[in-house]
Design a protein around this motif. Structure first.
Motif, PDB file in Angstrom:
ATOM      1  N   THR A   1      77.200  18.048 -27.335  1.00 38.44           N
ATOM      2  CA  THR A   1      77.449  17.615 -28.716  1.00 38.44           C
ATOM      3  C   THR A   1      78.767  18.146 -29.287  1.00 38.44           C
ATOM      4  N   ARG A   2      79.537  18.862 -28.462  1.00 39.11           N
ATOM      5  CA  ARG A   2      80.887  19.278 -28.856  1.00 39.11           C
ATOM      6  C   ARG A   2      81.819  19.107 -27.663  1.00 39.11           C
ATOM      7  N   PRO A   3      83.023  18.533 -27.808  1.00 40.08           N
ATOM      8  CA  PRO A   3      83.493  17.893 -29.029  1.00 40.08           C
ATOM      9  C   PRO A   3      82.738  16.586 -29.265  1.00 40.08           C
ATOM     10  N   TRP A   4      82.707  16.137 -30.532  1.00 42.42           N
ATOM     11  CA  TRP A   4      81.996  14.893 -30.874  1.00 42.42           C
ATOM     12  C   TRP A   4      82.738  14.219 -32.012  1.00 42.42           C
ATOM     13  N   LYS A   5      83.110  12.968 -31.800  1.00 48.34           N
ATOM     14  CA  LYS A   5      83.825  12.207 -32.834  1.00 48.34           C
ATOM     15  C   LYS A   5      82.955  11.053 -33.317  1.00 48.34           C
ATOM     16  N   VAL A   6      83.116  10.701 -34.566  1.00 48.09           N
ATOM     17  CA  VAL A   6      82.425   9.538 -35.134  1.00 48.09           C
ATOM     18  C   VAL A   6      83.492   8.635 -35.756  1.00 48.09           C
ATOM     19  N   GLU A   7      83.666   7.470 -35.125  1.00 50.53           N
ATOM     20  CA  GLU A   7      84.690   6.537 -35.612  1.00 50.53           C
ATOM     21  C   GLU A   7      84.085   5.620 -36.672  1.00 50.53           C
ATOM     22  N   VAL A   8      84.769   5.496 -37.801  1.00 54.07           N
ATOM     23  CA  VAL A   8      84.295   4.580 -38.857  1.00 54.07           C
ATOM     24  C   VAL A   8      85.394   3.539 -39.065  1.00 54.07           C
ATOM     25  N   THR A   9      85.040   2.284 -38.808  1.00 51.69           N
ATOM     26  CA  THR A   9      86.058   1.242 -38.716  1.00 51.69           C
ATOM     27  C   THR A   9      85.564  -0.066 -39.344  1.00 51.69           C
ATOM     28  N   GLY A  10      86.339  -1.132 -39.190  1.00 56.31           N
ATOM     29  CA  GLY A  10      85.935  -2.446 -39.687  1.00 56.31           C
ATOM     30  C   GLY A  10      86.499  -2.726 -41.065  1.00 56.31           C
ATOM     31  N   LEU A  11      85.687  -3.378 -41.895  1.00 59.07           N
ATOM     32  CA  LEU A  11      86.155  -3.849 -43.205  1.00 59.07           C
ATOM     33  C   LEU A  11      86.153  -2.707 -44.229  1.00 59.07           C
ATOM     34  N   VAL A  12      87.037  -1.742 -44.016  1.00 62.99           N
ATOM     35  CA  VAL A  12      87.141  -0.590 -44.937  1.00 62.99           C
ATOM     36  C   VAL A  12      88.621  -0.318 -45.244  1.00 62.99           C
TER      37      VAL A  12
ATOM     38  N   ASN B   1      89.808   2.764 -45.807  1.00 59.62           N
ATOM     39  CA  ASN B   1      90.205   4.035 -45.172  1.00 59.62           C
ATOM     40  C   ASN B   1      89.472   4.268 -43.865  1.00 59.62           C
ATOM     41  N   PRO B   2      89.824   3.519 -42.807  1.00 58.91           N
ATOM     42  CA  PRO B   2      89.157   3.795 -41.522  1.00 58.91           C
ATOM     43  C   PRO B   2      89.434   5.233 -41.105  1.00 58.91           C
ATOM     44  N   ARG B   3      88.451   5.867 -40.464  1.00 58.93           N
ATOM     45  CA  ARG B   3      88.642   7.277 -40.122  1.00 58.93           C
ATOM     46  C   ARG B   3      87.828   7.654 -38.912  1.00 58.93           C
ATOM     47  N   THR B   4      88.338   8.594 -38.150  1.00 60.67           N
ATOM     48  CA  THR B   4      87.531   9.172 -37.079  1.00 60.67           C
ATOM     49  C   THR B   4      87.252  10.613 -37.476  1.00 60.67           C
ATOM     50  N   PHE B   5      85.971  10.908 -37.692  1.00 60.30           N
ATOM     51  CA  PHE B   5      85.571  12.245 -38.130  1.00 60.30           C
ATOM     52  C   PHE B   5      85.224  13.097 -36.921  1.00 60.30           C
TER      53      PHE B   5
ATOM     54  N   PHE C   1      74.146   8.592 -46.973  1.00 63.07           N
ATOM     55  CA  PHE C   1      75.058   7.634 -46.343  1.00 63.07           C
ATOM     56  C   PHE C   1      76.052   7.122 -47.384  1.00 63.07           C
ATOM     57  N   SER C   2      75.600   6.994 -48.625  1.00 62.25           N
ATOM     58  CA  SER C   2      76.469   6.459 -49.689  1.00 62.25           C
ATOM     59  C   SER C   2      77.738   7.310 -49.862  1.00 62.25           C
ATOM     60  N   GLU C   3      77.643   8.602 -49.560  1.00 63.00           N
ATOM     61  CA  GLU C   3      78.838   9.460 -49.695  1.00 63.00           C
ATOM     62  C   GLU C   3      79.897   9.074 -48.663  1.00 63.00           C
ATOM     63  N   LEU C   4      79.436   8.778 -47.455  1.00 63.25           N
ATOM     64  CA  LEU C   4      80.383   8.345 -46.423  1.00 63.25           C
ATOM     65  C   LEU C   4      80.973   6.986 -46.795  1.00 63.25           C
ATOM     66  N   VAL C   5      80.133   6.097 -47.324  1.00 58.27           N
ATOM     67  CA  VAL C   5      80.609   4.761 -47.722  1.00 58.27           C
ATOM     68  C   VAL C   5      81.704   4.916 -48.776  1.00 58.27           C
ATOM     69  N   ARG C   6      81.478   5.806 -49.749  1.00 62.94           N
ATOM     70  CA  ARG C   6      82.495   5.995 -50.799  1.00 62.94           C
ATOM     71  C   ARG C   6      83.816   6.479 -50.204  1.00 62.94           C
ATOM     72  N   LYS C   7      83.716   7.331 -49.220  1.00 61.25           N
ATOM     73  CA  LYS C   7      84.927   7.891 -48.632  1.00 61.25           C
ATOM     74  C   LYS C   7      85.760   6.829 -47.906  1.00 61.25           C
ATOM     75  N   VAL C   8      85.105   5.926 -47.193  1.00 62.74           N
ATOM     76  CA  VAL C   8      85.877   4.954 -46.402  1.00 62.74           C
ATOM     77  C   VAL C   8      86.188   3.680 -47.196  1.00 62.74           C
ATOM     78  N   GLU C   9      85.538   3.504 -48.337  1.00 65.30           N
ATOM     79  CA  GLU C   9      85.810   2.369 -49.249  1.00 65.30           C
ATOM     80  C   GLU C   9      85.748   1.012 -48.566  1.00 65.30           C
ATOM     81  N   PRO C  10      84.548   0.442 -48.431  1.00 63.18           N
ATOM     82  CA  PRO C  10      84.432  -0.891 -47.826  1.00 63.18           C
ATOM     83  C   PRO C  10      85.188  -1.936 -48.637  1.00 63.18           C
ATOM     84  N   ARG C  11      85.701  -2.929 -47.953  1.00 64.14           N
ATOM     85  CA  ARG C  11      86.351  -4.055 -48.633  1.00 64.14           C
ATOM     86  C   ARG C  11      85.264  -4.957 -49.231  1.00 64.14           C
TER      87      ARG C  11
END
Ligand code: MTE
Length: 324
Positions: free
Chosen positions: A114-125, A127-131, A166-176
């Motif tokens: 579980t380390r290292p571990w990345k979570v990619e957040v992409t698509g219609l946002v 602020n795409p980000r890899t955490f 989950f809503s906190e992550l959604v706010r951070k990446v700002e969906p289109r």
């Protein structure tokens, strides 16, 4: 098109699934023998040695100690049921990547790194980000919530998760504006997870929610359970928890999320579309094609209880499904 076989174990009707009490009685016996042999152990140390927490060195690290145990949010409590014992919840798992045998998941999942571990957040946002998982742990305020958990196989438990909405992550990446759904994937690594070599399944595991479901206050991204980091068998280091839906929606060990304008397909729906629908909301009146959903077994007890609509969370989520 090749026909997809419904894996053998998934076909077993609920009433034929290994009686959990047989397993529990064996487990109690082993605990008694172990405790006698080793002298008195603190419950925590017994749990650590017997359950296989992801990485004992990490668990001890000061960084994790800043996050766990997370402060309990008493708004999310379960009044009418006892909390499931940790050693029971941690030895009765579904994590098909490792095995189809619930009682063996904890042992086999020890190979999950579980380390290292990345979570990619992409698509219609915007602020795409890899955490990095350690950034996620510190960037989002964590809290503990006690939730009911209901598997489609008609067993249930009560679990203290730690994580963030989950809503906190959604706010951070700002969906289109066009984004309507979020799709999620589990890791793919057959070296860690032997059943990913089994071509009966469309690996890696994938799931999805509507954006409105992801934004609901109950929807949690969990990194911990029972006051500490998630052990591998519960979906370390990051999993979804949607307590009003059948447990298969709560995807484990997430590596990627994509915001999209189309309803995503899901792992179990692809395998058996007539048995597992996209929404998978707990409903006692809608039987699974092969068994009733009217009641549920409470694991860790000998009790059966009536299933409740939306697993008891109707007040918080029924509005999501009202036709305008
Ligand atoms: N996520 C992945 N990646 N693989 C799985 O097999 N099983 C699902 C869900 N998430 C599963 C998964 C099912 S069917 C259930 S009931 C829950 O995980 C079980 O969660 P638990 O083992 O932490 O109780």
């Amino acid at each position: 098109m090749p026909s997809i076989h419904l894996p053998r174990n998934w076909r077993i009707p609920e009433k034929d699934v290994t009686p959990e009490q047989v397993y529990l009685d064996r487990r109690r016996f082993l605990r008694a023998v172990g405790a006698a042999g080793m002298g008195l152990l603190a419950p925590w140390s017994l749990d650590k040695t017997s359950i296989g927490v992801a990485d004992a060195a990490d668990a001890a690290s000061t960084e994790l100690a800043k996050v766990f145990p997370a402060k309990r949010n008493t708004k999310f409590a379960v009044q009418d049921r006892e909390m499931t014992r940790e050693d029971i919840a941690a030895r009765y798992n579904n994590f098909y990547e490792f095995t189809e045998e619930k009682t063996l998941v904890a042992t086999l999942a020890r190979n999950l790194k579980t380390r290292p571990w990345k979570v990619e957040v992409t698509g219609l946002v915007r602020n795409p980000r890899t955490f990095d998982i350690d950034d996620l742990l510190h960037e989002f305020a964590h809290e503990e919530r006690i939730y009911r958990f209901r598997c489609v196989e008609a067993w249930a438990m009560v679990v203290p998760w730690a994580g963030f909405p989950f809503s906190e992550l959604v706010r951070k990446v700002e969906p289109r504006a066009e984004a309507r759904y979020v799709r999620m994937w589990t890791f793919l690594n057959p070296e860690w997870a032997p059943n990913q070599k089994n071509s009966d399944y469309p690996w890696p595991y994938f799931e999805g929610l509507t954006l409105a479901e992801a934004m609901n206050e109950l929807t949690l991204l969990a990194t911990g359970i029972y006051g500490h980091e998630l052990p591998p068998q519960h979906g370390a280091p990051l999993r979804l928890v949607v307590p009003w839906k059948y447990g298969f929606k709560s995807i484990k060990s997430i590596v990627k999320m994509e915001f999209t304008d189309r309803q995503p397909s899901t792992f179990w729906n692809q395998l058996a579309p007539t048995e597992y629908d996209f929404y998978a909301n707990v409903n006692p009146k809608v039987p699974h094609p092969r068994w009733s959903q009217a009641s549920e077994r409470l694991i860790g007890t000998r009790e059966r209880a009536p299933t409740t609509l939306f697993n008891g969370y109707e007040a918080s989520v029924a509005g999501l499904y009202k036709k305008p």
